[in-house]
Motif scaffolding. Structure first.
Motif, PDB file in Angstrom:
ATOM      1  N   UNK A  23     -15.533  48.158 -19.974  1.00 39.88           N
ATOM      2  CA  UNK A  23     -14.341  48.403 -20.791  1.00 39.88           C
ATOM      3  C   UNK A  23     -14.126  49.890 -21.059  1.00 39.88           C
ATOM      4  N   UNK A  24     -15.190  50.662 -21.155  1.00 43.51           N
ATOM      5  CA  UNK A  24     -15.049  52.100 -21.403  1.00 43.51           C
ATOM      6  C   UNK A  24     -14.282  52.385 -22.677  1.00 43.51           C
ATOM      7  N   UNK A  25     -13.373  53.320 -22.599  1.00 49.21           N
ATOM      8  CA  UNK A  25     -12.580  53.716 -23.765  1.00 49.21           C
ATOM      9  C   UNK A  25     -11.154  53.178 -23.704  1.00 49.21           C
ATOM     10  N   UNK A  26     -10.952  52.097 -22.941  1.00 46.82           N
ATOM     11  CA  UNK A  26      -9.610  51.526 -22.791  1.00 46.82           C
ATOM     12  C   UNK A  26      -9.632  50.029 -23.087  1.00 46.82           C
ATOM     13  N   UNK A  27      -9.767  49.661 -24.353  1.00 52.50           N
ATOM     14  CA  UNK A  27      -9.840  48.243 -24.696  1.00 52.50           C
ATOM     15  C   UNK A  27      -8.491  47.576 -24.925  1.00 52.50           C
ATOM     16  N   UNK A  28      -7.394  48.247 -24.574  1.00 52.41           N
ATOM     17  CA  UNK A  28      -6.080  47.700 -24.926  1.00 52.41           C
ATOM     18  C   UNK A  28      -5.772  46.374 -24.245  1.00 52.41           C
ATOM     19  N   UNK A  29      -6.231  46.154 -23.029  1.00 52.59           N
ATOM     20  CA  UNK A  29      -5.973  44.869 -22.369  1.00 52.59           C
ATOM     21  C   UNK A  29      -6.781  43.772 -23.060  1.00 52.59           C
ATOM     22  N   UNK A  30      -8.026  44.056 -23.368  1.00 56.14           N
ATOM     23  CA  UNK A  30      -8.855  43.077 -24.086  1.00 56.14           C
ATOM     24  C   UNK A  30      -8.213  42.720 -25.425  1.00 56.14           C
ATOM     25  N   UNK A  31      -7.734  43.714 -26.149  1.00 58.11           N
ATOM     26  CA  UNK A  31      -7.090  43.471 -27.442  1.00 58.11           C
ATOM     27  C   UNK A  31      -5.812  42.652 -27.267  1.00 58.11           C
ATOM     28  N   UNK A  32      -5.033  42.942 -26.232  1.00 63.15           N
ATOM     29  CA  UNK A  32      -3.800  42.182 -25.978  1.00 63.15           C
ATOM     30  C   UNK A  32      -4.123  40.734 -25.629  1.00 63.15           C
ATOM     31  N   UNK A  33      -5.215  40.514 -24.922  1.00 63.87           N
ATOM     32  CA  UNK A  33      -5.618  39.147 -24.595  1.00 63.87           C
ATOM     33  C   UNK A  33      -5.992  38.368 -25.849  1.00 63.87           C
ATOM     34  N   UNK A  34      -6.701  39.013 -26.761  1.00 61.84           N
ATOM     35  CA  UNK A  34      -7.044  38.362 -28.033  1.00 61.84           C
ATOM     36  C   UNK A  34      -5.766  38.040 -28.798  1.00 61.84           C
ATOM     37  N   UNK A  35      -4.831  38.985 -28.813  1.00 61.60           N
ATOM     38  CA  UNK A  35      -3.547  38.744 -29.496  1.00 61.60           C
ATOM     39  C   UNK A  35      -2.799  37.561 -28.879  1.00 61.60           C
ATOM     40  N   UNK A  36      -3.025  37.326 -27.576  1.00 57.78           N
ATOM     41  CA  UNK A  36      -2.362  36.212 -26.887  1.00 57.78           C
ATOM     42  C   UNK A  36      -3.112  34.892 -27.057  1.00 57.78           C
ATOM     43  N   UNK A  37      -4.249  34.934 -27.761  1.00 54.56           N
ATOM     44  CA  UNK A  37      -4.976  33.708 -28.044  1.00 54.56           C
ATOM     45  C   UNK A  37      -6.242  33.478 -27.239  1.00 54.56           C
ATOM     46  N   UNK A  38      -6.625  34.424 -26.391  1.00 59.33           N
ATOM     47  CA  UNK A  38      -7.849  34.287 -25.606  1.00 59.33           C
ATOM     48  C   UNK A  38      -9.043  34.840 -26.386  1.00 59.33           C
ATOM     49  N   UNK A  39     -10.228  34.354 -26.058  1.00 62.47           N
ATOM     50  CA  UNK A  39     -11.471  34.939 -26.563  1.00 62.47           C
ATOM     51  C   UNK A  39     -11.918  35.961 -25.537  1.00 62.47           C
ATOM     52  N   UNK A  40     -12.247  37.180 -25.982  1.00 56.29           N
ATOM     53  CA  UNK A  40     -12.620  38.232 -25.042  1.00 56.29           C
ATOM     54  C   UNK A  40     -13.906  38.908 -25.503  1.00 56.29           C
ATOM     55  N   UNK A  41     -14.820  39.057 -24.554  1.00 60.03           N
ATOM     56  CA  UNK A  41     -16.007  39.873 -24.734  1.00 60.03           C
ATOM     57  C   UNK A  41     -15.881  41.036 -23.766  1.00 60.03           C
ATOM     58  N   UNK A  42     -16.127  42.229 -24.253  1.00 57.01           N
ATOM     59  CA  UNK A  42     -16.091  43.428 -23.418  1.00 57.01           C
ATOM     60  C   UNK A  42     -17.512  43.941 -23.264  1.00 57.01           C
TER      61      UNK A  42
END
Length: 137
Positions: A23-42
């Motif tokens: 994930x590095x320093x760009x977690x925006x896709x992971x955060x957007x996935x959580x906002x869309x209802x997915x569970x995300x581990x980075x």
């Protein structure tokens, strides 16, 4: 977040549980996935800043692959899909092997100038090529 990253997040949101490799320093896709209802581990080999909504686990995908020994990779790889954004060639096979050991799809984008080093299906998402190495059925 760029329009392409927004479209990538929308495409990946088809999965309920995901793990992002590197994930590095760009977690925006992971955060957007959580906002869309997915569970995300980075994951990353170094501690990486992620929003509180995203679970972070320090992990080395190469070491994880090397420790597989024919079994399931264990937590945190109880997911439907493993993905990597701008994934360098040397991490593509290890990430695919871990994803498949977890019975998960593996999706990724490359650094742009690199081609995938493994057999994949290609899909255009936004202005980016998303590569899919589906799980073995």
């Amino acid at each position: 977040m760029t329009a392409t990253r927004t479209e990538l997040a929308a495409r990946l949101a088809a999965y309920d549980r995901l793990l992002e490799v590197g994930v590095g320093r760009r977690p925006e896709v992971a955060a957007a996935l959580v906002d869309a209802g997915s569970e995300v581990t980075a994951t990353d080999v170094f501690d990486a800043p992620v929003p509180k909504s995203v679970t972070f686990v320090r992990d080395d995908i190469v070491a994880r692959r090397d420790a597989l020994d024919g079994g399931h990779p264990g937590a945190p790889y109880d997911v439907d899909a493993v993905y990597g954004l701008n994934l360098p060639a040397e991490l593509q096979r290890p990430a695919r092997d871990v994803a498949h050991a977890a019975d998960a799809d593996f999706l990724f984008t490359t650094l742009g100038f690199e081609e995938p080093v493994l057999p994949v299906e290609r899909e255009t998402v936004g202005g980016e090529t998303l590569y899919l190495a589906p799980r073995r059925r």
